[in-house]
Design an enzyme around this catalytic site. Structure first.
Site, PDB file in Angstrom:
ATOM      1  N   ASP A 219       0.847  -1.179   0.000  1.00 31.23           N
ATOM      2  CA  ASP A 219       0.000   0.000   0.000  1.00 31.23           C
ATOM      3  C   ASP A 219       0.894   1.245   0.000  1.00 31.23           C
ATOM      4  O   ASP A 219       2.039   1.172   0.438  1.00 31.23           O
ATOM      5  CB  ASP A 219      -0.863  -0.040   1.271  1.00 31.23           C
ATOM      6  CG  ASP A 219      -2.007   0.941   1.187  1.00 31.23           C
ATOM      7  OD1 ASP A 219      -2.264   1.463   0.097  1.00 31.23           O
ATOM      8  OD2 ASP A 219      -2.635   1.189   2.238  1.00 31.23           O
ATOM      9  N   GLU A 220       0.389   2.374  -0.455  1.00 28.98           N
ATOM     10  CA  GLU A 220       1.138   3.638  -0.455  1.00 28.98           C
ATOM     11  C   GLU A 220       2.509   3.467  -1.128  1.00 28.98           C
ATOM     12  O   GLU A 220       3.531   3.918  -0.619  1.00 28.98           O
ATOM     13  CB  GLU A 220       1.344   4.159   0.976  1.00 28.98           C
ATOM     14  CG  GLU A 220       0.100   4.222   1.821  1.00 28.98           C
ATOM     15  CD  GLU A 220      -0.772   5.442   1.543  1.00 28.98           C
ATOM     16  OE1 GLU A 220      -0.569   6.107   0.510  1.00 28.98           O
ATOM     17  OE2 GLU A 220      -1.672   5.704   2.370  1.00 28.98           O
TER      18      GLU A 220
END
Length: 724
Positions: A219-220
């Site tokens: 994620d991110e």
DNA sequence: TAACCTATCTTTTTT
DNA sequence: AGATAGGTTA
């Protein structure tokens, strides 16, 4: 019928793609977490993939927890077998198991930036650096950045910028700093990543991990740095089932080495990557989204997205102009009361700012007015002097090689052990190749006054005794032992400081947090506890249920959403920061930050700025941020209240919501032993003498001694307690 | 060694 | 303005 019927077309395309490299470009509020959680559910329920083989990496514990809970909502208990973790927790876990390959003991301590600063400071003094152009703090951030960019001390020394004095300082300190950390059996945040990455150079281990985690999600991804990039890509290299999720417009961690190229070049790294764009925003109104789009399109680095929403129109964005920072806080507070009348709760409202220092004006006002609020980030609970003292005791008990923590507590409470004495022991330790703590046991071989010898032996033996006990004592008991053995509270009381009461409260709060944690996790060990408190992040403590206004930096707000958002201090030199004045890349990062701030708002957004601001003890004129000028005027509404708000007579002060909550992450249960003990049985203990067993729990027992009741962990208890 | 005074710096942002 | 480092004195 599929579980994926719950997703929109694009989300579904992403979630269905289980095998091979996948890039999900997820605009703000586009249902990224939803997509990822459904993807995991789909893998487990419909593709028959073992949850055990899935690794999902997030940036904060809160994000990890949320993802785990949402997956659990879809697939139930199996979700617990999915490895959802932050980079740092994942790394620490691996390093506890395999860190010996790199020369660490499994009980290594984790240093925060405060520890790093103190270590660099002592090193600079040891080396005799006179460089005035830099500070320990700057050296620390330089070193961290170097580490996360994968540059070693040797490589840095060969760098061409060598003529700068500050460079020489960093270069002189970097290698020694690493050596010192290792000697102390400690790692800083960057080491956790660097060492995890180094561990994966062991091909046998790497293969094991690759087989274990055949499906990797990150994620991110726009905020990963070089080391994180390498970790992820090594693990995924075998099966190439790598799904990365991110948004280049929300890359805001360049200062700690995050490399936006990681996401921009994903398709180069994996030419057969499947790319999905999530462009429908479910969070904000059209006005808010349009404002955000207008700001971000000024960035060269933006690939351009077509973020759209079905929520047409919406409130215009309110612009509040104040004469100074204090008035800005007043205006916001008044608006807040208005919102309250309209039916909003405090918890719907969040105030965002660029720097932590800006929280002060709000805090002062909110305390005075009795408005419930909570500040996230800034001065952390665990960094307060008295808390850090006790934690340092725990650090030494957990890992006696930790000379840095030891040096902090050697003369706290005051024992007349000054720098001169400490240096004698440091020298002795150095010459005899032992740790500082070990050296404390050799008072006879070191020239000391008789009084000092006694004092040091007392300290040393007191610590030894707790170290021994710590094997079977719950953290709360260790805590009590530290306080009583070293009379820490009377020391605080004797400080004659005007914050004595607050400090004692903090110590009590620390005790409460430990007790709370032990309710959830009965056999919590000291090492686990220390690890947990080292890796908490600001917003991990966010509680949805309590009704308070939230205050945080824009950085801390990433990934979150709120019905009402105030962005405070929208002024040039503040936002964008003056540090970005002459650097396009930094200015673009500030603009992305502004984009993040705007897109946190669901329904109502306020942008505030003041005409002057009190900084460094001086009043400086301020003009509205250039970013504000990038929002088309038709989206804005001037919400200026000319007359100064009348300050209410100070009513009875309500206590603000404490800046601190016990950690409450559950941990899987440990081993259960058959207890040979029963209630009312008589036992003896090395230190506490005769006692009677008062309670027998699953993993602990309570024994009453003449000194009072004590709790013990049943694991390894036999070494210390004997039946009569 | 500790206590007190003065000079200097601080504020980007964080796991 | 507030924190902290460094220097001086008791």
């Amino acid at each position: 019928m599929s579980i994926l019927d719950n997703l929109n077309i694009e989300q579904r395309k992403a979630a269905e793609r289980v095998e091979g490299p996948l890039l999900i470009l997820a605009g703000a509020g586009s249902g990224k977490t939803r997509t990822v959680t459904f993807r995991i559910a789909h893998m487990v329920l419909e593709k028959n993939i073992s949850p055990y083989k899935i690794l999902a990496v997030t940036f904060t514990n809160k994000a990890a927890k949320e993802m785990r809970e949402r997956v659990e909502g879809l697939i139930g208990e199996d979700a617990k077998r999915v490895m959802v973790s932050t980079f740092h927790s994942f790394g620490v876990r691996l390093l506890r198991m395999y860190g010996n390959k790199l020369g660490y003991d499994s009980n290594f301590n984790i240093y925060d930036s405060d520890d790093q600063k103190r270590l660099v400071n002592t090193l600079m003094k040891d080396i005799g650096i006179t460089d005035k152009s830099t500070t320990p703090a700057r050296v620390v951030s330089a070193i961290s950045k170097l580490k996360e960019e994968g540059i070693t001390p040797g490589e840095y020394a060969n760098d061409s910028r060598g003529f700068l004095e500050s460079y020489k300082t960093v270069s002189a300190v970097y290698g020694r700093y690493n050596t010192a950390l290792k000697k102390n059996n400690a790692m800083d945040f960057s080491d956790i990543l660097v060492n995890t990455n180094a561990l994966l150079d062991d091909l046998e281990l790497l293969e094991k991990i690759q087989e274990r985690y055949q499906y990797v999600m990150v994620d991110e991804y726009q905020d990963t740095n070089k080391i994180q990039y390498e970790i992820v890509n090594k693990i995924a290299a075998r099966y190439k089932n790598l799904c990365v999720v991110g948004d280049e417009d929300q890359s805001i961690y360049g200062f700690r080495g995050a490399n936006i190229k990681n996401i921009l070049d994903f398709e180069k790294d994996y030419p057969d990557a499947f790319v999905v764009k999530l462009e429908q925003n479910y969070r904000s109104t059209e006005n808010i989204l349009e404002a955000a789009n207008h700001v971000i399109k000024n960035n060269e680095s933006s690939r351009g997205k077509n973020l759209w929403t079905a929520k047409k129109g919406g409130h215009p964005i309110s612009v509040i102009e104040a004469s100074d920072g204090r008035e800005e806080a007043y205006f916001i507070l008044r608006e807040l009361y208005q919102l309250k009348k309209e039916g909003y709760n405090y918890k719907d409202i969040t105030i965002l700012y660029r720097t932590n220092a800006q929280s002060r004006a709000f805090e002062e006002l909110f305390v005075k007015q009795g408005t419930p609020y909570k500040i996230f980030g800034g001065m952390q609970f665990y960094q307060r002097m008295e808390v850090k003292d006790v934690i340092s005791y725990m650090n030494v008990i957990n890992n006696p090689k930790d000379s840095l923590s030891l040096m902090r507590i050697l003369n706290v409470p005051k024992r007349k052990i000054g720098p001169a004495t400490i240096n004698k022991f440091r020298d002795y330790a150095e010459e005899n190749n032992m740790s500082l703590f070990e050296a404390l046991g050799h008072t006879e071989e070191i020239k000391l006054g008789p009084a000092l010898k006694i004092v040091i032996s007392e300290f040393y033996n007191g610590m030894l005794s707790i170290i021994e006990e710590s094997e079977y004592m719950p953290v709360s008991e260790i805590f009590t032992e530290i306080l009583t053995t070293f009379k820490y509270k009377s020391y605080l009381e004797g400080l004659g400081d005007d914050r004595v009461e607050e400090r004692i409260d903090n110590i009590e709060e620390l005790r409460n947090s430990i007790t709370e944690l032990e309710k959830v996790e009965e056999d919590l060990r000291l090492g686990e506890y220390l690890e947990k408190i080292s890796l908490v992040s600001a917003t991990d403590e966010l509680e949805e249920s309590r009704d308070y206004v939230k205050l945080m930096t824009v950085h801390n707000s990433k990934g979150l959403e709120f019905p009402v958002v105030f962005i405070a201090g929208m002024e040039d030199e503040v936002f964008p920061s003056s540090k970005a004045d002459y650097d396009t890349n930094q200015l673009e990062e500030e603009r992305r930050l502004c984009y993040v701030a705007i897109t946190r708002a669901e329904k109502t957004l306020y942008i505030c700025h003041a005409n002057e601001r009190f900084v460094y003890g001086q009043t400086q004129p301020r003009s509205r941020s250039r970013f504000l000028g990038e929002i088309p005027p038709h989206l804005l509404e001037n919400k200026n209240k000319k007359e100064k708000p009348v300050q209410k007579k100070t009513t009875e002060k309500k206590k603000s919501i404490e800046n601190f909550n016990p950690l409450r992450d559950k941990k899987s249960a440990g081993n259960t032993l058959d207890l040979p003990y029963s209630v009312n049985e008589r036992v003896t203990h090395k230190k506490f003498g005769m006692g009677i067993v008062r309670a027998v729990n699953e993993k602990t027992i309570e024994v009453e001694f003449t000194v009072g009741k004590k709790k013990f962990l049943t694991a390894a208890i036999d070494k210390f307690i004997q039946k009569i």
